[in-house]
Scaffold this active site. Structure first.
Site: not given
Length: 282
Positions: A190, A197
């Site tokens: 992120c 992620d």
């Protein structure tokens, strides 16, 4: 780290900050991030983008009250056009959806129209929304990306910092091939919180053959890279187009869910049609 990580346009985001959870409808909770933050450094101009596509969102934690106060639940499918001025910041999307929890709506279509209107306003672009009852999706099989998986290579990797160097001279021969390559090793972070992620990526192209080892090394180099999902996909598309120069190219990533949402962006310059069935990690 991305060059725009501290940009003033990101300063007001709730992402990475302590927040209150509201359970009555509040459209102001939605926050957008200008797509230009990522596109400008890549030399991508809004009036001359080399791709089309959408950001596909799946909403797994969507609930509201009907006119009599009985809770309703649904799975939502949202598609946000690539031409929108903003992408939707995911934590704000989650907080916004939570605000439906104790709000009464007359019917399902009112909920759908509300979502469509608010998301379109925030993104400053076209958004479509579909809502599904749970029994409509029960028994839906787990999907998979068609193509050849490039992950099982016997190679040594000791660099996890993002670089396009691996794509230098990554094509060989003059023969034109058409193939679809898949990797489940995509991991980025992120932009704001640096939380991981996790995603799977499908790359479909027509052109000179791309060296699979170099491609895998390039994808693994995202492991310490901080960018939003949508930005990573556009960066990958742009880098492949620039260095490998395929005639046709499609890049599609499906990320694991967080906060009841998953984000699945795709970009293409061909007639690519993405599968919207969730993958095994979703």
């Amino acid at each position: 780290m991305s060059s725009y990580a501290n940009h003033q346009a990101l300063a007001g985001l709730t992402l990475g900050k302590s927040t209150d959870y509201r359970d009555t409808y509040d459209a102001s909770l939605l926050q957008g991030v200008p797509r230009s933050l990522n596109r400008d450094p890549l030399g991508l101009k809004a009036d001359n983008l080399p791709f089309h596509g959408t950001d596909i969102w799946t909403l797994y934690e969507l609930s509201w009250l009907n006119a009599k106060g009985l809770p309703q639940v649904a799975v939502g499918h949202v598609e946000l056009e690539y031409t929108s001025v903003n992408l939707i910041e995911s934590k704000s999307f989650k907080l916004y959806l939570n605000s439906f929890n104790q709000t009464r709506f007359n019917n399902w279509d009112e909920v759908r129209q509300t979502l469509e209107r608010d998301l379109s306003t925030c993104a400053q672009g076209k958004v479509s929304v579909a809502l599904y009852r749970l029994d409509e999706l029960e028994g839906q099989p787990i999907g998979h990306f068609n193509g050849t998986c490039i992950d099982d290579q016997d190679i040594t990797i000791d660099n996890y910092e993002f670089t396009t160097d691996y794509l230098e001279n990554a094509t060989s021969g003059e023969k034109v091939v058409e193939e679809t390559l898949v990797s489940h090793l995509l991991k980025s972070n992120c932009l704001i919180t640096h939380q991981p992620d996790w995603g799977s990526i499908q790359i479909q192209y027509r052109g000179r053959q791309i060296d699979r080892e170099k491609l895998l090394r390039y994808l693994v180099s995202f492991r310490h890279h901080n960018e939003f999902h949508e930005q990573c996909v556009e960066r990958i598309f742009n880098d492949l187009l620039r260095f490998c120069q395929p005639e046709k190219l499609s890049v599609y990533a499906r990320y694991t869910r967080r906060g009841g949402l998953d984000i699945n962006p795709w970009r293409s310059n061909s007639d690519f049609v993405p599968s919207t069935t969730r993958l095994v990690r979703q």
